[in-house]
Design a protein around this motif. Structure first.
Motif, mmCIF file in Angstrom:
data_model
loop_
_atom_site.group_PDB
_atom_site.id
_atom_site.type_symbol
_atom_site.label_atom_id
_atom_site.label_comp_id
_atom_site.label_asym_id
_atom_site.label_seq_id
_atom_site.Cartn_x
_atom_site.Cartn_y
_atom_site.Cartn_z
ATOM 1 N N TYR A 41 11.510 16.613 22.288
ATOM 2 C CA TYR A 41 11.804 16.201 20.868
ATOM 3 C C TYR A 41 11.405 15.259 20.483
ATOM 4 O O TYR A 41 11.009 14.808 19.234
ATOM 5 C CB TYR A 41 13.435 16.261 21.153
ATOM 6 N N LYS A 42 10.752 14.147 21.286
ATOM 7 C CA LYS A 42 10.139 13.169 20.921
ATOM 8 C C LYS A 42 8.786 12.970 21.314
ATOM 9 O O LYS A 42 7.909 11.955 21.377
ATOM 10 C CB LYS A 42 10.793 11.935 21.574
ATOM 11 N N ILE A 60 6.357 6.570 24.121
ATOM 12 C CA ILE A 60 7.526 6.277 22.899
ATOM 13 C C ILE A 60 6.816 5.275 22.106
ATOM 14 O O ILE A 60 6.166 3.999 22.449
ATOM 15 C CB ILE A 60 8.827 6.136 23.197
ATOM 16 N N GLU A 101 16.542 6.747 22.297
ATOM 17 C CA GLU A 101 17.061 7.328 20.904
ATOM 18 C C GLU A 101 18.421 6.776 20.853
ATOM 19 O O GLU A 101 19.255 6.162 21.799
ATOM 20 C CB GLU A 101 17.375 8.658 21.020
ATOM 21 N N THR A 102 18.929 6.100 19.615
ATOM 22 C CA THR A 102 20.106 5.249 19.217
ATOM 23 C C THR A 102 20.731 6.166 17.934
ATOM 24 O O THR A 102 19.945 6.820 17.192
ATOM 25 C CB THR A 102 19.987 4.055 18.763
ATOM 26 N N ASN A 135 19.235 9.635 29.781
ATOM 27 C CA ASN A 135 18.302 10.605 29.142
ATOM 28 C C ASN A 135 17.663 11.106 30.175
ATOM 29 O O ASN A 135 16.880 12.143 30.108
ATOM 30 C CB ASN A 135 17.645 9.689 28.277
ATOM 31 N N THR A 155 12.751 12.977 26.942
ATOM 32 C CA THR A 155 13.509 13.329 25.725
ATOM 33 C C THR A 155 13.656 14.723 25.449
ATOM 34 O O THR A 155 12.364 15.295 25.098
ATOM 35 C CB THR A 155 13.444 12.376 24.661
ATOM 36 N N ALA A 191 19.228 14.829 23.626
ATOM 37 C CA ALA A 191 19.349 13.468 23.349
ATOM 38 C C ALA A 191 20.125 13.333 21.903
ATOM 39 O O ALA A 191 20.380 12.167 21.382
ATOM 40 C CB ALA A 191 17.992 12.801 23.179
ATOM 41 N N THR A 192 19.841 14.708 21.204
ATOM 42 C CA THR A 192 20.616 14.708 19.654
ATOM 43 C C THR A 192 21.953 14.953 19.898
ATOM 44 O O THR A 192 22.584 15.188 18.797
ATOM 45 C CB THR A 192 19.674 15.443 18.995
ATOM 46 N N THR A 234 23.422 5.481 22.648
ATOM 47 C CA THR A 234 22.202 5.218 23.033
ATOM 48 C C THR A 234 21.874 6.012 24.316
ATOM 49 O O THR A 234 22.634 6.238 25.152
ATOM 50 C CB THR A 234 22.311 3.423 23.626
#
Ligand SMILES: Cc1cc2nc3c(=O)[nH]c(=O)nc-3n(C[C@H](O)[C@H](O)[C@H](O)COP(=O)(O)OP(=O)(O)OC[C@H]3O[C@@H](n4cnc5c(N)ncnc54)[C@H](O)[C@@H]3O)c2cc1C
Lengths: 815, 287
Positions: free
Chosen positions: A81-82, A146, A157-158, A313, A317, A321-322, A345
């Motif tokens: 995803y990232k 990242i 991710e936040t 996490n 990711t 994470a979402t 977070t």
């Protein structure tokens, strides 16, 4: 008078049931291609280590080995995803799953043997297995891929969300409760282990993948990005899938690895996981700590919620994470709430990374929220059913986050389970005195078995979820000259029964026997686009898409039927393979065939003024042939793309993200054995706002399966880890429940007939598992007069809590 | 996992194979063996398959005045289905009924359960409480009998010699004056099926018409390196009237049972938990 539905609402068995139970179904494991090789993956020995060297020379020399690859042999992009996840790891290992090398060989045995010949030199590092350690200043950066846009190098991710005036609402609160909950790792444990077969054609440079993905079109795109290919050169075919539950939403490294082995060798290659590998290397439900502070005013109205979540996490990711998208929705919008502030977070560690899992964060959120609601009720001295009913969501409500509840069965669900479970006569009083419930037991020193009851409810998307730029689905429908119908749908079947429900809709609308309806849904080269199976969306989105296509097709058929019947009627009924004109007896009546109440379905406005004569009809197949062989020389084919009315949320996460919303409540009775700590779930009362029951049998399957998953989450299932390694990668010690553990399930569907849904239906797939752990925890607390803040509630934790008179909290880890 | 397999069809062929083979293991239902070999492959191994041997004394069940004798190949399923066993030795019935799942019970044998010598063997635990005898047959066709309490010599170790096979198990008949005995098997675990005992307790307490205890067998599973007979707890009960056992006596009994336990902490439970629960379920026999 509305025409009565004949197929929808009946218990049609799953169309593939016979194939599955007789062993005729072709799973990915059953695929054998000419000249196929077997792939195998070497994973790191250490969850955190520098990889100093990899020597593959001996493996390459082994007879029967066609290819050995490491990161140095391939030119690929990261996945995830990232895009922070290399397919093959270079220089360092960060997680026990890490893929170091892969081989393709003539047999599985040779492939395994070759792995043993690969020599890897590691320099072992300590590793970071705790989120708080990872957030410390001196902690090394775990993932180097990242962008570094966050305050801390190990933040992946936040999410931040808020509505209302939190400080104001705090002041108005008569009571405030604050708790920190810890949620475990749970794994999908699909019956079919992960599998993929890749076949690369060196001549046209096209790649064919037999894959169990849940999202073939996103998969095709992600795969193309990973392999630096053109998406359209990749064809994805889904064999029968032996369980998804969210685990196949992400693309996983073994899939592009298999493709690479095929590209390198020019031969088909298959990778199948063993059960142990499945436990180690397939995704999990996110472990997290949820800190929830919530308030209530003196009259029992919820005032505010403040939430801080730290998610482990893992090293990379994934879509997992979402999950805060969904988590924040429950915190902001389940029960009426004036103010909410939410922070989540996701923190990198050297643990295994999560993925998506049925409920998508919602079982975790609901557990925390519904536990705290019980505690708030305790503080107020208010009945736990009453506080929920008082704050329940309502039809017409627009929540602080901007969700529109056009229909809402929340109150009705709660009411139903409270009544059906005889909640009030069963419940132990809240001042801690327990009812002696085991009259049949001949104990003379108080009761060994303590009974309790708990309540919980839930909110989930019921009409898809717009998290991608489109949440739509395409359909092509055709009727052949013999009156058979083929539905080519973008959506796919992962065992949930969507094929059956789509066939039922076509049968209902077109009057074609179910045996004459085929559903084609497995090939990206053939089928139109769809975002995939997730978010309980398929019956809703693919159903609406199909109904849209049928509407267009019927317009063509009606026209020809009118010609053949020499009538100028505009309304027709399709039944038994025939088309009947509905003669209008009232010329003043509007002949508008569209009805707002069900935009796409067959229900016709004011049918009272139409009359059907049973001997006045034309056969459907004849109409199709006449369309084809005479003017307008057209095939009975139609295409439709349906996009739900939902909106992409704005940057503050506000907006109406789904076409409709599903609600559910559960009341659960437990019996705790104070001699062993075992919690026995005796009865589960479930009421779920499903919009409309499309197929009671399949719905029941979703409810029962979901509930057992929820009971497992509450009581037994946990992937145990120590310093990054999984301790129980087998069914022996990963305690998934069996058929023998199924409690009595009393299910009460609530029909709210949402105008957006096909026939009024909403998504149902995830909901049954979401409130289960919360209700069980509430029931255990009720039974024992203790607090539960940790899942799963194992016998050992119960015994520890009972033993320690000082602490009133079940928190001890059973390690 | 790879091995050679030979399939003797008679006891003679079986003993011949034992004599001939150097590196072998017996396979009965193979429900333990295959798991073990998958975890730890054993190169060059020959499995002597016992399942094809046609011999009633090896596969069947027989009742006599002295008691009941089962062949080593008698399956868990056959134990469950046997009415005589259910009536006479409920503890054995319960232990087999709680083993694994319907499918596994079809092939899992009593001999395999004993010879695997797992501390958590359920049938083994019941047979210890019943004070059964094991009949061992060697390659010279001689049998010797060892009491089950001396059969288990350590974790996964038995008194079997390399040239011996477990041939049958004899359970002594109940005392002739007994009526309505208290007999049962308590298995503690998290699932209701496919569960390995975290703690188990087998008891077979024989009482006369007045309810006075004449004989007692109490065994513990998953609490020590082997299944163990709680001898002093058994002795403690003799002469007492089952229904009149006081709270204090219950606790004393449970303490005695517990004195045989030396459990370990593993991923399924801590030693603390096992002891706590063993104590509680020991008391529960009288409740
Ligand atoms: C999923 C699963 C669940 C299980 N659940 C339980 C449970 O609940 N309770 C429980 O007690 N056990 C359980 N087991 C273990 C196993 O099923 C039992 O121990 C069973 O009784 C073993 O019998 P078998 O015939 O399959 O033995 P095998 O696997 O064939 O043999 C076991 C061992 O005994 C030796 N052996 C077998 N027969 C003889 C003989 N006649 N003479 C000498 N040596 C012999 C073999 O060489 C081997 O070492 C479970 C196993 C599995 C796979």
């Amino acid at each position: 008078m509305k025409p009565k539905l004949k197929v929808i609402g009946t218990s049609v068995p799953k169309q593939d049931a016979g194939m599955r139970v007789t062993g005729k179904a072709i799973y990915g494991h059953d695929i054998k291609l000419q000249g196929m090789l077997y792939g195998a993956i070497l994973r790191t020995e250490h969850p955190s280590a520098i990889i100093e060297s990899i020597d593959t020379s001996a493996a390459r020399k082994l007879e029967g080995v066609y290819c050995v690859i490491t990161a140095d042999d391939v030119d690929v992009n990261n996945i995830g995803y990232k895009r922070d996840h290399p397919i093959l790891k270079k220089g360092e290992a960060n997680c026990t799953r890490d893929e170091i090398a892969a081989v393709a060989a003539e047999t599985k045995e040779i492939a395994k043997q070759a792995l043993k010949l690969i020599k890897v030199k590691y320099k072992v590092r300590k590793g970071i297995y705790d989120v708080h350690e990872a957030l410390k200043e001196q902690a090394p950066q775990i993932n180097k891929f990242i962008s570094g846009k966050f305050s801390n190098k190990n933040i992946a991710e936040t999410f931040h969300y808020e509505h209302g005036n939190l400080e104001e609402e705090k002041k108005k609160s008569a009571h405030i409760v604050s708790r920190k909950f810890t949620l475990p790792r749970m794994t999908h444990a699909c019956m079919a282990t992960s599998n993929v077969t890749a076949s690369y054609n060196m001549l046209d440079k096209k790649l064919l993948l037999y894959s169990s993905t849940q999202v073939p079109f996103l998969y095709q795109r992600d795969m193309a990005h990973a392999l630096k290919m053109n998406p359209s050169d990749i064809r994805v075919i889904q064999p029968i899938i032996g369980g998804g539950f969210g685990s196949k939403l992400d693309i996983h490294p073994f899939e592009p690895i298999c493709a690479l082995l095929s590209i390198k060798t020019g031969k088909p290659v298959q990778i199948l996981y063993s059960r142990e590998e499945e436990f180690i290397a397939s995704p999990i439900r996110q472990p997290m700590e949820i800190e929830l502070t919530a308030g209530v005013d003196k009259d029992g109205n919820f005032t505010f919620r403040e939430i801080n979540i730290v998610k482990d996490n893992g090293a990379y990711t994934s879509w997992g994470a979402t999950t805060p998208f969904v988590i924040m929705q429950s915190f902001s919008s389940l029960y009426k709430l004036k103010a909410c502030r939410f922070n989540a977070t996701a923190v990198y560690t050297n643990n295994v990374f999560a993925g998506s899992f049925r409920g998508y964060g919602n079982p975790q959120a609901t557990f925390a929220l519904e536990r705290v609601i019980d505690l708030l009720a305790d503080k107020l001295g208010m009945d736990k059913a009453e506080i929920r009913l008082k704050n329940a969501n309502e039809k017409g409500e627009v929540t602080g986050q901007g969700l529109h509840y056009d229909t809402c069965g929340h109150k009705e669900c709660l009411d139903t389970v409270i009544k059906k479970s005889k909640y009030h006569s069963f419940r132990n009083s809240d001042n801690g005195t327990l009812r002696n419930t085991n009259k049949n037991e001949s104990t003379n020193n108080g009761s060994r078995f303590k009974k309790g009851i708990g309540l919980a409810s839930m909110l989930h998307v019921g009409g898809g979820a717009k998290i991608y730029r489109s949440d739509g689905c395409g359909t092509t429908i055709k009727i052949d000259p013999y009156g058979y119908c083929t539905i080519i749908t973008g959506s796919n079947e992962i065992g949930q029964g969507s094929e059956t429900v789509l066939a039922m809709m076509a049968s209902e609308e077109l009057g074609i026997d179910l045996k004459k309806i085929k559903v084609i849904n497995t090939d990206t080269d053939v089928k139109p686009w769809d975002v995939g199976v997730h978010a309980s969306r398929t019956s809703f989105v693919a159903g609406n898409s199909l109904l849209g296509a049928i509407k267009i097709l019927k317009e063509k058929l009606n026209k020809k039927a009118g010609e053949l019947l020499k009538s100028d009627d505009t309304a027709y009924e399709y039944e038994n393979g025939n088309i009947y004109p509905l003669r209008n007896t009232n010329i003043n009546e509007s002949t508008n065939t569209e009805n707002k109440a069900s935009k796409l379905t067959k229900e016709i406005a004011n049918t009272d003024s139409y009359i059907r004569n049973d001997s006045d009809f034309v056969k459907l197949d004849k109409v199709v042939r006449e369309m084809h062989f005479t003017e307008p020389n057209e095939l009975a084919v139609a295409n439709f793309f349906y996009e739900p009315s939902s909106k992409f949320q704005d940057k503050d996460f506000k907006g109406n993200v789904s076409g409709s919303y599903a609600f559910a409540a559960q009341a659960i009775e437990v019996e705790v054995d104070t001699y062993t700590g075992n919690v026995k779930v005796t009865d589960i009362y479930v009421a779920q706002d499903v919009g409309k029951v499309l197929n009671p049998l399949l719905l029941g399957g979703q409810i029962e399966g979901g509930i057992l998953q929820g009971v497992g989450y509450a009581l037994t299932e946990e992937l145990l880890m120590h310093e990054g390694k999984i301790l129980n990668p087998n069914f022996h010690n990963y305690k998934m429940l069996t058929a023998a553990d199924i409690p009595n399930i009393h299910f009460f569907p609530i029909e709210t007939n949402d105008k957006e849904g096909p026939y009024g239906a909403k998504g149902v797939g995830e909901a049954p598992l979401i409130p289960t752990a919360a209700a069980i925890a509430n029931a255990v607390c009720n039974a024992l007069g203790l607090e539960v803040i940790d899942l799963p509630i194992t016998p050992e934790k119960v015994m520890k809590a009972l033993a320690s008179k000082n602490t009133e909290t079940i928190q001890t880890k059973n390690k | 996992m790879e091995f050679n397999i030979i399939n003797p069809v008679s006891v003679k062929e079986l003993l011949g194979a034992v004599k001939k083979e150097k590196h072998f293991r017996f396979g009965a239902g193979c429900t333990d063996l295959l798991m073990e070999l998958r975890k730890k492959p054993d190169e060059g191994l020959t499995v002597i398959n016992l399942a094809q041997v046609k011999d009633n004394s090896f596969t069947g069940i027989k009742k006599s005045a002295k008691g009941i004798r089962m062949g080593a190949m008698f399956t868990a399923h056959q134990i469950v289905m046997n009415e005589e066993l259910k009536k006479t030795f409920p503890v054995l019935h319960d232990s087999a009924h709680n083993l694994a799942s319907t499918q596994i019970r079809q092939v899992a044998t009593v001999g395999g359960n004993l010879c695997t010598a797992s501390p958590s063997g359920d049938i083994a635990c019941a047979l210890v409480a019943l004070r059964a005898d094991c009949e061992l047959l060697n390659t010279t066709q001689k049998t010797r009998t060892v009491n089950i309490s001396t059969f288990f010599t350590g974790v996964r170790q038995t008194a079997l010699k390399p040239n011996e096979v477990l041939y049958g198990i004899s359970i002594p008949a109940n005392h002739k004056n007994t009526k309505n005995n208290y007999s049962g098997f308590i298995k503690v675990g998290t699932r209701r099926s496919m569960e390995c005992s975290v703690v188990s307790l087998a008891y077979h307490i024989q009482v006369n018409v007045e309810g006075k205890i004449l004989k007692a067998g109490v065994a513990i599973g998953a609490s020590a390196p082997t299944v163990r007979l709680a001898e002093s707890a058994c002795d403690f009960l003799i002469g007492k009237t089952f229904k009149n056992i006081t709270q204090k006596e219950k606790e004393e009994f449970a303490d005695k049972v517990l004195s045989y336990a030396s459990p370990i902490t593993d991923i399924r439970a801590t030693a603390w938990y096992r002891k706590e629960v063993l104590y509680n379920i020991s008391k529960s026999i009288f409740e």
